[in-house]
Scaffold this motif. Structure first.
Motif, PDB file in Angstrom:
ATOM      1  N   GLU A   1      -7.234   5.926  10.952  1.00  7.49           N
ATOM      2  CA  GLU A   1      -6.624   7.073  10.700  1.00  7.49           C
ATOM      3  C   GLU A   1      -5.605   7.620  11.950  1.00  7.49           C
ATOM      4  O   GLU A   1      -4.474   8.013  11.854  1.00  7.49           O
ATOM      5  N   ALA A   2      -6.058   7.004  13.135  1.00  4.21           N
ATOM      6  CA  ALA A   2      -5.405   7.318  14.197  1.00  4.21           C
ATOM      7  C   ALA A   2      -4.425   6.235  14.523  1.00  4.21           C
ATOM      8  O   ALA A   2      -3.373   6.685  15.634  1.00  4.21           O
ATOM      9  N   CYS A   3      -4.337   5.229  13.973  1.00  9.68           N
ATOM     10  CA  CYS A   3      -2.987   4.208  14.295  1.00  9.68           C
ATOM     11  C   CYS A   3      -1.635   4.786  14.019  1.00  9.68           C
ATOM     12  O   CYS A   3      -1.484   5.166  12.835  1.00  9.68           O
ATOM     13  N   PRO A   4      -0.872   4.976  14.962  1.00  7.73           N
ATOM     14  CA  PRO A   4       0.265   5.787  14.606  1.00  7.73           C
ATOM     15  C   PRO A   4       1.393   4.962  13.542  1.00  7.73           C
ATOM     16  O   PRO A   4       2.117   5.603  12.869  1.00  7.73           O
ATOM     17  N   THR A   5       1.107   3.493  13.315  1.00  6.52           N
ATOM     18  CA  THR A   5       2.006   2.841  12.582  1.00  6.52           C
ATOM     19  C   THR A   5       1.320   2.425  11.248  1.00  6.52           C
ATOM     20  O   THR A   5       2.074   1.572  10.524  1.00  6.52           O
ATOM     21  N   GLY A   6       0.181   2.642  11.070  1.00  8.14           N
ATOM     22  CA  GLY A   6      -0.621   2.283   9.959  1.00  8.14           C
ATOM     23  C   GLY A   6      -0.997   0.543  10.059  1.00  8.14           C
ATOM     24  O   GLY A   6      -0.926  -0.146   9.082  1.00  8.14           O
ATOM     25  N   ALA A   7      -0.893   0.166  11.463  1.00  5.33           N
ATOM     26  CA  ALA A   7      -1.399  -1.212  11.671  1.00  5.33           C
ATOM     27  C   ALA A   7      -2.605  -1.753  11.013  1.00  5.33           C
ATOM     28  O   ALA A   7      -2.807  -2.896  10.645  1.00  5.33           O
ATOM     29  N   LEU A   8      -3.625  -0.875  11.311  1.00  3.73           N
ATOM     30  CA  LEU A   8      -4.847  -1.212  10.610  1.00  3.73           C
ATOM     31  C   LEU A   8      -4.843  -0.896   9.408  1.00  3.73           C
ATOM     32  O   LEU A   8      -5.098  -0.093   8.608  1.00  3.73           O
ATOM     33  N   VAL A   9      -4.609  -2.278   8.554  1.00  3.26           N
ATOM     34  CA  VAL A   9      -4.603  -2.090   6.916  1.00  3.26           C
ATOM     35  C   VAL A   9      -6.088  -1.452   6.342  1.00  3.26           C
ATOM     36  O   VAL A   9      -5.914  -0.871   5.364  1.00  3.26           O
ATOM     37  N   GLN A  10      -6.828  -1.959   6.994  1.00  2.00           N
ATOM     38  CA  GLN A  10      -8.316  -1.768   6.571  1.00  2.00           C
ATOM     39  C   GLN A  10      -9.471  -2.254   7.538  1.00  2.00           C
ATOM     40  O   GLN A  10      -8.696  -2.660   8.567  1.00  2.00           O
ATOM     41  N   GLY A  11     -10.559  -1.775   7.592  1.00  2.00           N
ATOM     42  CA  GLY A  11     -11.430  -2.155   8.707  1.00  2.00           C
ATOM     43  C   GLY A  11     -11.367  -3.599   9.011  1.00  2.00           C
ATOM     44  O   GLY A  11     -11.705  -4.255   7.964  1.00  2.00           O
ATOM     45  N   GLY A  12     -11.162  -3.852  10.184  1.00  2.04           N
ATOM     46  CA  GLY A  12     -11.242  -5.266  10.691  1.00  2.04           C
ATOM     47  C   GLY A  12     -10.102  -6.140  10.260  1.00  2.04           C
ATOM     48  O   GLY A  12     -10.135  -7.326  10.387  1.00  2.04           O
ATOM     49  N   GLN A  13      -9.034  -5.402   9.847  1.00  2.27           N
ATOM     50  CA  GLN A  13      -7.619  -6.116   9.523  1.00  2.27           C
ATOM     51  C   GLN A  13      -6.377  -5.457   9.903  1.00  2.27           C
ATOM     52  O   GLN A  13      -6.527  -4.459   9.706  1.00  2.27           O
ATOM     53  N   ILE A  14      -6.032  -6.347  10.728  1.00  2.00           N
ATOM     54  CA  ILE A  14      -4.761  -5.651  11.413  1.00  2.00           C
ATOM     55  C   ILE A  14      -3.334  -6.454  10.907  1.00  2.00           C
ATOM     56  O   ILE A  14      -3.468  -7.651  10.955  1.00  2.00           O
ATOM     57  N   ASN A  15      -2.321  -5.845  10.853  1.00  2.00           N
ATOM     58  CA  ASN A  15      -1.188  -6.252  10.710  1.00  2.00           C
ATOM     59  C   ASN A  15      -0.381  -6.243  12.107  1.00  2.00           C
ATOM     60  O   ASN A  15      -0.023  -5.129  12.455  1.00  2.00           O
ATOM     61  N   ALA A  16      -0.576  -7.250  12.703  1.00  2.00           N
ATOM     62  CA  ALA A  16       0.090  -7.254  14.304  1.00  2.00           C
ATOM     63  C   ALA A  16       1.559  -7.173  14.218  1.00  2.00           C
ATOM     64  O   ALA A  16       1.770  -6.326  15.202  1.00  2.00           O
ATOM     65  N   GLN A  17       2.370  -7.152  13.262  1.00  2.00           N
ATOM     66  CA  GLN A  17       3.563  -6.880  13.307  1.00  2.00           C
ATOM     67  C   GLN A  17       4.093  -5.454  13.286  1.00  2.00           C
ATOM     68  O   GLN A  17       5.180  -4.981  13.566  1.00  2.00           O
ATOM     69  N   ARG A  18       3.205  -4.523  13.016  1.00  2.00           N
ATOM     70  CA  ARG A  18       3.012  -3.098  12.979  1.00  2.00           C
ATOM     71  C   ARG A  18       2.478  -2.573  14.145  1.00  2.00           C
ATOM     72  O   ARG A  18       2.544  -1.388  14.498  1.00  2.00           O
ATOM     73  N   CYS A  19       1.804  -3.439  15.115  1.00  2.00           N
ATOM     74  CA  CYS A  19       0.882  -2.827  15.946  1.00  2.00           C
ATOM     75  C   CYS A  19       1.775  -2.396  17.209  1.00  2.00           C
ATOM     76  O   CYS A  19       2.378  -3.299  17.638  1.00  2.00           O
TER      77      CYS A  19
END
Length: 376
Positions: free
Chosen positions: A196-214
């Motif tokens: 919920e805190a990720c400013p760009t929604g890079a954390l797609v779901q628990g344990g999965q990140i879209n680095a391009q949005r991080c």
């Protein structure tokens, strides 16, 4: 050789040389990680900074012949500065993320691993060791998770019971058959605060990140930051701590065990405007010891420009005009043009029109147009 005894000796020695936590994992293939990495690749979620060969990232046997055990280490770093920067009105500052405070952590962990390797080889001369930190082929987090250092949180960081996620990780492959430690049970439960805190929604779901949005990834790129992320970056010059500061496991965690990790306030929270005029030599002299300096000065300067736009700092107009008219880097000229549009004012408008009449780079011209549109 009594490997149980040697393992205990290594654990005790690790505490002597300033390793805060140590764990032992088997060197078998990381099959689950391989599946996750393949999926990340399919989705285009990788950063591009990681080792491109997934086989090397997941099969320790490809990295060292006879690999039997991977020793994982963790060092806790501070979450708060011991010394505060003295802020003055009108002097806007940027911020380096906590993982870039103090001496570059790669150097710190390599020094600890080197001592550990020397200790092992004194006792087992035929031992083979391959240490690595961050830039190695293996996933530091996957190794730490298997070695029982902590569990892999929903924010994709290793979370330790003792230090939260404020830890640097490193590992060493060996050909010695130590009994592996048990992985730790996941304790995130139903908590989604990091997501919920990720400013760009890079954390797609628990344990999965879209680095391009991080944001942490975006601050390290050298090209133009995509429009949708510029306002999200704020005054971050390198990295992002949002998913860590939101984590309940990090509440009250602040460790000052290692002097070389202590932040120099003027270095990790520097004034923004002076950054724009730094030469390569000046940048290395001022920031070269930080982990956040690894990509050079251009990303930091671009992020400083974005930060000045974030603050709508009218006192920076002259500095940004100077960048727009004279900097050899199109990325910096273009970002300065956009920033002038964000800050606004008659002078910014006049200078953008003037720059438009003489600029030859297509991308910079697009940014000038964006700046002028912001002024409408």
């Amino acid at each position: 050789m009594d490997y149980d005894k040697l393992k205990q000796e290594i654990i005790e020695y690790s505490q002597v040389i300033g390793i805060d936590k140590i764990g032992f994992a088997s060197a078998s293939t990381f099959d689950e990680l391989k599946n996750r990495l393949l999926r990340q690749q399919e989705l285009g979620y990788q950063s591009g900074f990681e080792e491109p060969d997934i086989e090397k990232r997941t099969n320790p046997a490809l990295l060292m012949e006879g690999a039997r055990t991977i020793i994982s280490i963790a060092l806790a770093y501070p979450s708060k500065m011991s010394k505060r920067v003295v802020s003055k009105k009108g002097q806007r500052r940027g911020l380096f993320a906590r993982a870039s405070w103090g001496l570059d952590y790669h150097l710190i962990l390599k020094e600890r691993l080197s001592k550990l390797e020397e200790f092992i080889k004194e006792r087992v001369p035929e031992a083979k060791c391959k240490p690595m930190v961050d830039t190695g082929e293996l996933s530091d987090r996957a190794v730490a998770e298997r070695a029982g250092i902590g569990w892999s949180g929903k924010n994709c960081a290793i979370i330790t019971p003792e230090f939260g996620s404020y830890v640097y990780l490193g590992e060493m492959i060996t050909n010695l058959p130590f009994v592996p430690d048990e992985p730790m049970e996941d304790r995130c439960g139903d908590c989604n605060k990091c997501i919920e805190a990720c400013p760009t929604g890079a954390l797609v779901q628990g344990g999965q990140i879209n680095a391009q949005r991080c944001i942490s990834f975006l601050t390290q790129t050298k090209d133009f930051v995509p429009d949708e992320f510029r306002d999200k970056i704020g005054n971050r010059l390198y990295g992002c701590d949002s998913c860590q500061t939101a984590c309940p496991e990090n509440k009250g965690r602040n460790f000052h065990f290692h002097e070389e990790m202590e932040a120099e306030p003027e270095m990790v929270k520097p004034l923004l405007k002076p950054l724009l005029q730094l030469s390569n030599r000046q940048f290395k002299a001022s920031f070269g010891t930080l982990a956040g300096a690894w990509r050079g000065k251009r990303p930091i300067q671009r992020n400083a420009i974005i930060a000045l736009a974030h603050f709508k700092d009218e006192t920076a107009v002259d500095d940004l005009v100077d960048v727009l008219n004279h900097d050899p880097q199109p990325v910096l000229r273009g970002t300065a043009a956009w920033a002038l549009g964000k800050i606004g004012g008659e002078k910014a408008k006049q200078e953008l029109f003037h720059a438009q009449s003489k600029e030859t780079d297509d991308e910079v011209l697009k940014e000038i147009e964006k700046g002028l549109q912001l002024l409408d």
